[in-house]
Design a protein around this motif. Structure first.
Motif, PDB file in Angstrom:
ATOM      1  N   MET A  74      49.417  68.376  91.416  1.00  0.00           N
ATOM      2  CA  MET A  74      50.461  67.419  92.020  1.00  0.00           C
ATOM      3  C   MET A  74      49.552  65.956  91.987  1.00  0.00           C
ATOM      4  N   VAL A  75      48.508  66.071  91.826  1.00  0.00           N
ATOM      5  CA  VAL A  75      47.615  64.481  91.410  1.00  0.00           C
ATOM      6  C   VAL A  75      48.282  63.965  90.315  1.00  0.00           C
ATOM      7  N   SER A  76      48.989  64.254  89.308  1.00  0.00           N
ATOM      8  CA  SER A  76      48.989  63.492  88.564  1.00  0.00           C
ATOM      9  C   SER A  76      50.622  62.887  88.877  1.00  0.00           C
ATOM     10  N   THR A  77      51.290  63.118  89.942  1.00  0.00           N
ATOM     11  CA  THR A  77      52.836  62.128  90.423  1.00  0.00           C
ATOM     12  C   THR A  77      52.382  61.749  91.794  1.00  0.00           C
ATOM     13  N   ILE A  78      51.477  62.024  92.471  1.00  0.00           N
ATOM     14  CA  ILE A  78      51.259  61.839  93.952  1.00  0.00           C
ATOM     15  C   ILE A  78      51.543  60.112  93.983  1.00  0.00           C
ATOM     16  N   ILE A  79      50.691  59.400  93.149  1.00  0.00           N
ATOM     17  CA  ILE A  79      50.457  58.197  93.238  1.00  0.00           C
ATOM     18  C   ILE A  79      51.598  57.449  92.475  1.00  0.00           C
TER      19      ILE A  79
END
Length: 501
Positions: A74-79
């Motif tokens: 999730m952290v790969s795309t959250i930003i």
């Protein structure tokens, strides 16, 4: 608890066995017959054998890994929805803004090359715990970044720790689940991580409008801290050679007899720890460079993984600029992406197990990794079909539901293509599933990093219709021949391949 073998502890017996013979032939039950000092799992059942654990214990290990994977992915795309805000605050150009998102994925290409082999030397559990803590530290640091250089560097280091999920997943699932359970176990394992990549932009879209972008990192760090506590209590060591080595050490301590040994201890006898570690660390690269089945399966998986990140990185822009929707509403369309992956994983799990049992019965009960390859074909057709629908519906601005349906079908097809190839690699390299997984993950992460960089230009020049059609045609050319090659020539290629040791 102790099995027999024709090997003995005497030096003469050791030297009588060619190292090449040991490396090229996996140790099987028929070679354990006459040595009372060989420590191996008992047949047909051994409570310490991860494959013989009770089902609840297997699912506990699988679910911990799955939930950890959800956060890391999730952290790969959250930003993604907050990139414009971050760019304005740090005065970033378009390339630097894309790098802040994609550098995380670049790290997941290199991380498994180290983490996978380390888990085959020191075990899965310590590597999981260490990578969890590493990821937490650098993900928190991302939230405190005061300039673009710090943010990009911390994203890379966080991605390196997050990449452990790619290195450990194949290994742990291969440790605890038998081939006949492969489809279901993969489907359930992937259920939560698949949500991560698609849910990230949804959560990020709402957070971007309602709070500072820094909370994207702090909130996921809080979740990561909880998962660390859970993993310390629920995750148990699954790596068989380490479990057996501990048993042998226990027997040597209890009996005072130093003749007890495991086959892996015998295999690495007279090798220094540095040599063992060095050999392990270069293994993924050797597999990727010299093993055709890794190359073929990785090519297909990498192409479709790159498409996934093209969709993830451009889907929001489609709705904002083509359909003039708000950032928050644009993020909701990622639900179609998530549903496609989830449904695809569950359907593929059932298809894999059903087809595997039928093909195994036709092969007189003999198991070979090639029995996985026919399951690839449906996805190789469905994925490109979804790309055609998604592209031309977006090109002519048809109703949003048609575009979402195209994205749904695309993701469904990619999952049906990718899961059997993952199972094939796991079963073709049972001794080194983590290293094989790391080797196949390298090109996947590279395409995930590179494809989004040219995607905006591709859509600007070709439009959504011809842009997606071009990708779909390439997908057909790449995706259809690969399973045929593996089906007809996979066994021969595996026989000719250099030993994975």
């Amino acid at each position: 608890m102790i099995s027999n073998t024709t090997h003995s502890e005497s030096p003469d017996a050791v030297t009588a066995i060619s190292p090449t013979d040991v490396e090229l032939a996996p140790i099987t039950s028929h070679s354990k017959q006459d040595d009372p000092f060989l420590v191996a799992f008992a047949e047909p059942f051994d409570a310490e054998n991860p494959k013989d654990w009770r089902t609840g214990r297997k699912w506990a290990v699988t679910d911990v890994l799955s939930a950890t994977g959800f956060n890391r992915i999730m952290v790969s795309t959250i930003i993604a929805p907050a990139l414009s805000t971050i760019s304005a605050e740090f005065d970033m150009n378009s390339a630097e803004s894309a790098m802040a998102l994609s550098i995380y994925l670049l790290a997941t290409a290199f991380g498994p090359l180290f983490i996978g082999p380390l888990s085959e030397v020191y075990g899965r559990k310590p590597i999981l715990h260490a990578s969890n803590v590493w990821f937490l530290i650098w993900n928190i640091a991302c939230g405190f970044a005061r300039n673009k250089e710090t943010l990009i560097a911390c994203r890379f280091l966080a991605g390196f720790g997050a990449s452990a999920i790619y290195a450990l997943a194949n290994g742990v699932l291969g440790d605890v689940w038998r081939p006949e359970q492969r489809g279901r176990s993969l489907g359930v394992y992937m259920l939560i991580p698949l949500l991560g990549a698609a849910v990230g932009p949804i959560i990020g879209g709402f957070m971007a409008n309602r709070t500072t972008w820094r909370w994207m990192f702090w909130a996921t760090s809080i979740f990561q801290a909880v998962m660390i506590l859970v993993s310390f209590t629920a995750f148990q060591e699954t790596y068989e050679p380490l479990i057996l080595r501990r048993r042998a050490e226990r027997l040597r301590g209890e009996t005072g007899d130093t003749r007890y040994y495991t086959i892996h201890e015998r295999l690495h006898a007279n090798k220094s720890a540095l040599r063992i570690l060095g050999r392990a660390l270069v293994r993924p690269v050797r597999l990727l460079v010299s093993h055709p089945i890794i190359q073929i399966s990785s090519l297909v998986s990498a192409f479709y993984y790159g498409i996934l990140y093209i969709v993830l990185s451009t889907f929001s822009d489609l709705w904002i600029y083509q359909y003039h929707q708000s950032v928050e509403i644009s993020g909701l369309h990622y639900i179609a992406v998530a549903l496609g992956e989830i449904v695809g994983a569950q359907l593929c799990g059932m298809l894999m197990d059903s087809l595997y049992h039928r093909l195994k019965a036709r092969a007189n009960g003999e198991h070979t990794p090639e029995l996985r390859t026919p399951s690839v074909f449906p996805g190789a057709f469905i994925g490109p079909l979804g790309l055609f629908l998604y592209g031309w519906a977006a090109q002519y601005r048809l109703h949003w539901a048609i575009v979402d349906l195209g994205a749904f079908i695309t993701m469904l097809g990619m999952q049906i293509t990718g899961m059997p190839l993952q199972a094939y690699i796991m079963e073709a390299y049972p001794e080194h599933t983590s290293s094989a997984g790391a080797a196949s993950q390298f090109p996947r992460s590279l395409t995930a990093f590179l494809f989004p960089l040219f995607a905006p230009t591709m859509y600007k020049v070709l439009g959504y219709g011809w842009g997606n059609s071009t990708i779909a045609f390439i997908g057909l050319v790449v995706g259809l021949p690969a399973p045929l090659i593996l089906w007809y020539y996979g066994a021969r290629l595996r026989t000719r391949a250099q030993a994975s040791y």
